[in-house]
Design a protein around this motif. Structure first.
Motif, PDB file in Angstrom:
ATOM      1  N   THR A  46      19.459  -5.398 -25.982  1.00  0.00           N
ATOM      2  CA  THR A  46      18.886  -4.733 -26.811  1.00  0.00           C
ATOM      3  C   THR A  46      19.534  -4.508 -28.329  1.00  0.00           C
ATOM      4  O   THR A  46      20.549  -4.394 -28.409  1.00  0.00           O
ATOM      5  CB  THR A  46      18.671  -3.228 -26.236  1.00  0.00           C
ATOM      6  OG1 THR A  46      19.907  -2.625 -26.139  1.00  0.00           O
ATOM      7  CG2 THR A  46      18.011  -3.190 -24.875  1.00  0.00           C
ATOM      8  N   LEU A  47      18.655  -4.624 -29.021  1.00  0.00           N
ATOM      9  CA  LEU A  47      18.909  -4.682 -30.702  1.00  0.00           C
ATOM     10  C   LEU A  47      18.653  -3.616 -31.340  1.00  0.00           C
ATOM     11  O   LEU A  47      18.106  -3.860 -32.628  1.00  0.00           O
ATOM     12  CB  LEU A  47      18.699  -6.227 -30.977  1.00  0.00           C
ATOM     13  CG  LEU A  47      18.992  -7.389 -30.389  1.00  0.00           C
ATOM     14  CD1 LEU A  47      18.165  -8.493 -31.178  1.00  0.00           C
ATOM     15  CD2 LEU A  47      20.442  -7.434 -30.285  1.00  0.00           C
ATOM     16  N   ALA A 107      16.259  -1.433 -33.535  1.00  0.00           N
ATOM     17  CA  ALA A 107      15.070  -1.777 -34.281  1.00  0.00           C
ATOM     18  C   ALA A 107      14.699  -3.137 -34.383  1.00  0.00           C
ATOM     19  O   ALA A 107      13.531  -3.456 -34.717  1.00  0.00           O
ATOM     20  CB  ALA A 107      15.155  -1.080 -35.693  1.00  0.00           C
ATOM     21  N   VAL A 125      14.812  -7.044 -28.904  1.00  0.00           N
ATOM     22  CA  VAL A 125      15.322  -7.496 -27.530  1.00  0.00           C
ATOM     23  C   VAL A 125      15.525  -9.103 -27.797  1.00  0.00           C
ATOM     24  O   VAL A 125      14.705  -9.827 -28.315  1.00  0.00           O
ATOM     25  CB  VAL A 125      14.484  -7.261 -26.312  1.00  0.00           C
ATOM     26  CG1 VAL A 125      15.315  -7.201 -25.162  1.00  0.00           C
ATOM     27  CG2 VAL A 125      14.133  -5.494 -26.657  1.00  0.00           C
ATOM     28  N   SER A 147      10.697  -5.152 -31.701  1.00  0.00           N
ATOM     29  CA  SER A 147      10.503  -3.712 -31.565  1.00  0.00           C
ATOM     30  C   SER A 147       9.260  -3.230 -32.207  1.00  0.00           C
ATOM     31  O   SER A 147       9.057  -3.578 -33.340  1.00  0.00           O
ATOM     32  CB  SER A 147      11.866  -2.799 -32.047  1.00  0.00           C
ATOM     33  OG  SER A 147      12.723  -3.034 -31.133  1.00  0.00           O
ATOM     34  N   VAL A 165       8.496   2.123 -35.687  1.00  0.00           N
ATOM     35  CA  VAL A 165       8.175   3.610 -35.648  1.00  0.00           C
ATOM     36  C   VAL A 165       9.144   4.363 -36.551  1.00  0.00           C
ATOM     37  O   VAL A 165      10.320   3.709 -37.043  1.00  0.00           O
ATOM     38  CB  VAL A 165       8.415   4.129 -34.309  1.00  0.00           C
ATOM     39  CG1 VAL A 165       7.606   3.534 -33.177  1.00  0.00           C
ATOM     40  CG2 VAL A 165      10.007   3.776 -33.604  1.00  0.00           C
ATOM     41  N   ALA A 201      16.976   6.235 -26.065  1.00  0.00           N
ATOM     42  CA  ALA A 201      15.975   4.887 -26.282  1.00  0.00           C
ATOM     43  C   ALA A 201      16.492   4.001 -25.238  1.00  0.00           C
ATOM     44  O   ALA A 201      15.672   3.370 -24.675  1.00  0.00           O
ATOM     45  CB  ALA A 201      16.415   4.375 -27.518  1.00  0.00           C
ATOM     46  N   GLY A 202      17.759   3.655 -25.044  1.00  0.00           N
ATOM     47  CA  GLY A 202      18.123   2.865 -24.023  1.00  0.00           C
ATOM     48  C   GLY A 202      17.616   3.066 -22.470  1.00  0.00           C
ATOM     49  O   GLY A 202      17.334   2.248 -21.897  1.00  0.00           O
ATOM     50  N   GLY A 261      11.122   2.155 -25.451  1.00  0.00           N
ATOM     51  CA  GLY A 261      12.251   2.517 -26.234  1.00  0.00           C
ATOM     52  C   GLY A 261      12.028   3.011 -27.629  1.00  0.00           C
ATOM     53  O   GLY A 261      12.511   3.811 -28.272  1.00  0.00           O
TER      54      GLY A 261
HETATM   55  P1  ADP Z   1      20.982   1.805 -26.745  1.00  0.00           P
HETATM   56  O1  ADP Z   1      20.261   3.437 -27.044  1.00  0.00           O
HETATM   57  O2  ADP Z   1      21.315   1.562 -25.428  1.00  0.00           O
HETATM   58  O3  ADP Z   1      22.145   1.717 -27.934  1.00  0.00           O
HETATM   59  P2  ADP Z   1      19.195   0.489 -28.556  1.00  0.00           P
HETATM   60  O4  ADP Z   1      19.774   1.176 -29.604  1.00  0.00           O
HETATM   61  O5  ADP Z   1      19.254  -1.430 -28.538  1.00  0.00           O
HETATM   62  O6  ADP Z   1      20.165   0.834 -27.094  1.00  0.00           O
HETATM   63  O7  ADP Z   1      17.586   0.697 -27.957  1.00  0.00           O
HETATM   64  C1  ADP Z   1      17.080   0.228 -26.944  1.00  0.00           C
HETATM   65  C2  ADP Z   1      15.689  -0.202 -27.245  1.00  0.00           C
HETATM   66  O8  ADP Z   1      14.854   0.891 -27.868  1.00  0.00           O
HETATM   67  C3  ADP Z   1      15.495  -1.315 -28.382  1.00  0.00           C
HETATM   68  O9  ADP Z   1      15.819  -2.580 -27.566  1.00  0.00           O
HETATM   69  C4  ADP Z   1      14.258  -1.136 -28.716  1.00  0.00           C
HETATM   70  O10 ADP Z   1      13.319  -1.627 -28.329  1.00  0.00           O
HETATM   71  C5  ADP Z   1      14.249   0.524 -28.895  1.00  0.00           C
HETATM   72  N1  ADP Z   1      14.835   1.117 -30.348  1.00  0.00           N
HETATM   73  C6  ADP Z   1      15.926   1.430 -30.421  1.00  0.00           C
HETATM   74  N2  ADP Z   1      15.828   2.090 -31.611  1.00  0.00           N
HETATM   75  C7  ADP Z   1      14.624   1.625 -32.212  1.00  0.00           C
HETATM   76  C8  ADP Z   1      14.323   1.987 -33.346  1.00  0.00           C
HETATM   77  N3  ADP Z   1      14.945   2.478 -34.740  1.00  0.00           N
HETATM   78  N4  ADP Z   1      12.933   1.388 -33.871  1.00  0.00           N
HETATM   79  C9  ADP Z   1      12.148   0.819 -32.815  1.00  0.00           C
HETATM   80  N5  ADP Z   1      12.611   0.665 -31.485  1.00  0.00           N
HETATM   81  C10 ADP Z   1      13.660   1.048 -31.326  1.00  0.00           C
END
Ligand code: ADP
Ligand code: NA
Length: 313
Positions: free
Chosen positions: A229-230, A232, A235, A250, A253, A261-262, A290
């Motif tokens: 997961t990356l 914003a 993925v 993503s 939003v 989110a994760g 997420g």
């Molecule tokens: P973690 O919370 O485990 O660090 P991420 O930050 O990668 O994981 O977030 C998990 C997933 O949530 C992302 O792959 C994405 O689909 C969604 N997500 C996270 N942050 C954003 C964002 N700012 N805008 C849109 N989607 C997001």
């Protein structure tokens, strides 16, 4: 389509999140005054079980809480979302796990976790939940409970034809036989880069600026498939069905609070895999869950119903 009784059985943690806002953090020996205490249900295991149920999935949690007020809070929150709690065990004389969270003026979190009852989850709990695990399409695992419980759950699931999803959070070394069962291993990009630092990183390749390279390198360490997961940026997915890593966007939003989110992502991924989606399709759906979770404050309080998912990115 599966004919199993449960979409997702989560074997994992349940914590009470104790949150205090501060203007600045105390140094050693210092005291500062903070805001009113807010107490929220949390823990990666409980969060994921709630997220699955809120999206309409049949979810159960195998875990341990204490016989205290925090345990009651967690039970109530899980039950309110319809999570099955037959294998959530109350542990006498042990506190429920807590995460003590201070939130600074920029919204940055500093967290101390006291695992409490979560640390008592072991292979015996997994054995007691054998029938539940055998009836699960997907068994979802994280690393906030002791590794022997995680390993026992993965082997129990795989031995009865269930699919094992491991979210490598918090990051820790994973034994090769556990890694080999993961389909997929789910990590964020920071964890992925750290994993490969400890392993053999391909020369001149696979830094975090190259997510597809990271995913390919991670796939070579042994899991059946990999999801990175990356935030914003979406993925990246690798599995046996695709010659090259698949990138998923993503939804756009307005980010309010990325807490949860994760967990929302992983839970939604597990649910769609349970319903028969291919991994990239499940990841596309999960990215919407997420993204929904970053639109609102908190973890469980920000998880969407299926009707509330934003359009794909
Ligand atoms: P973690 O919370 O485990 O660090 P991420 O930050 O990668 O994981 O977030 C998990 C997933 O949530 C992302 O792959 C994405 O689909 C969604 N997500 C996270 N942050 C954003 C964002 N700012 N805008 C849109 N989607 C997001
Ligand atoms: Na959130």
């Amino acid at each position: 389509m599966t004919t199993r009784d449960w979409d997702v059985v989560v074997v994992g943690s349940a914590n009470a999140d104790l949150v205090v806002g501060v203007d600045r953090r105390p140094g050693p020996g210092e005291t500062v005054l903070g805001s009113d205490l807010a107490t929220h249900p949390g823990g990666k295991g409980a969060n994921q079980a709630v997220a699955v149920a809120r999206l309409g999935g049949r979810a159960a949690l195998v875990g341990r809480i204490g016989d205290d007020g925090h345990g009651a809070l967690l039970r109530d929150a899980l039950a309110a979302d319809g999570v099955d709690l037959a294998q959530l065990t109350t542990t006498p004389g042990v506190p429920t796990g807590v995460a003590m969270i201070t939130v600074g003026p920029d919204g940055d979190n500093s967290i101390v976790v006291s695992p409490g009852a979560n640390a008592r989850l072991g292979p015996a709990d997994v054995a007691a939940a054998r029938d539940l695990i055998a009836a699960a399409s997907v068994v979802s695992l994280q690393l906030e409970v002791p590794l022997p419980a995680v390993e026992a759950a993965a082997h129990a699931a795989a031995g009865t034809g269930g699919r094992v999803v491991l979210n490598l959070s918090p990051p820790a070394p994973v034994p090769a036989d556990l890694l080999a069962l993961c389909d997929p291993l789910v990590v964020n990009e920071h964890e992925a880069a750290r994993l490969l630092d400890e392993d053999a990183r391909p020369a001149g390749h696979a830094d975090s600026a190259d997510p597809a390279g990271l995913a390919a390198a991670l796939a070579r360490t042994g899991p059946r498939s990999v999801v990175i997961t990356l935030g914003a940026d979406g993925v990246v997915v690798t599995d046996a069905a695709h010659a090259a890593p698949v990138r998923v966007a993503s939804p756009r939003v307005k980010a309010v609070d990325t807490t949860g989110a994760g967990d929302a992502f992983t839970a939604a991924l597990c649910l769609r895999l349970a319903r028969g989606d291919a991994l990239p399709d499940a990841a596309r759906y999960a990215a919407r869950a997420g993204a929904a979770a970053v639109r609102a404050h908190g973890a469980q309080s920000s998880f969407p119903t299926a009707d509330e998912l934003p359009e794909p990115g």
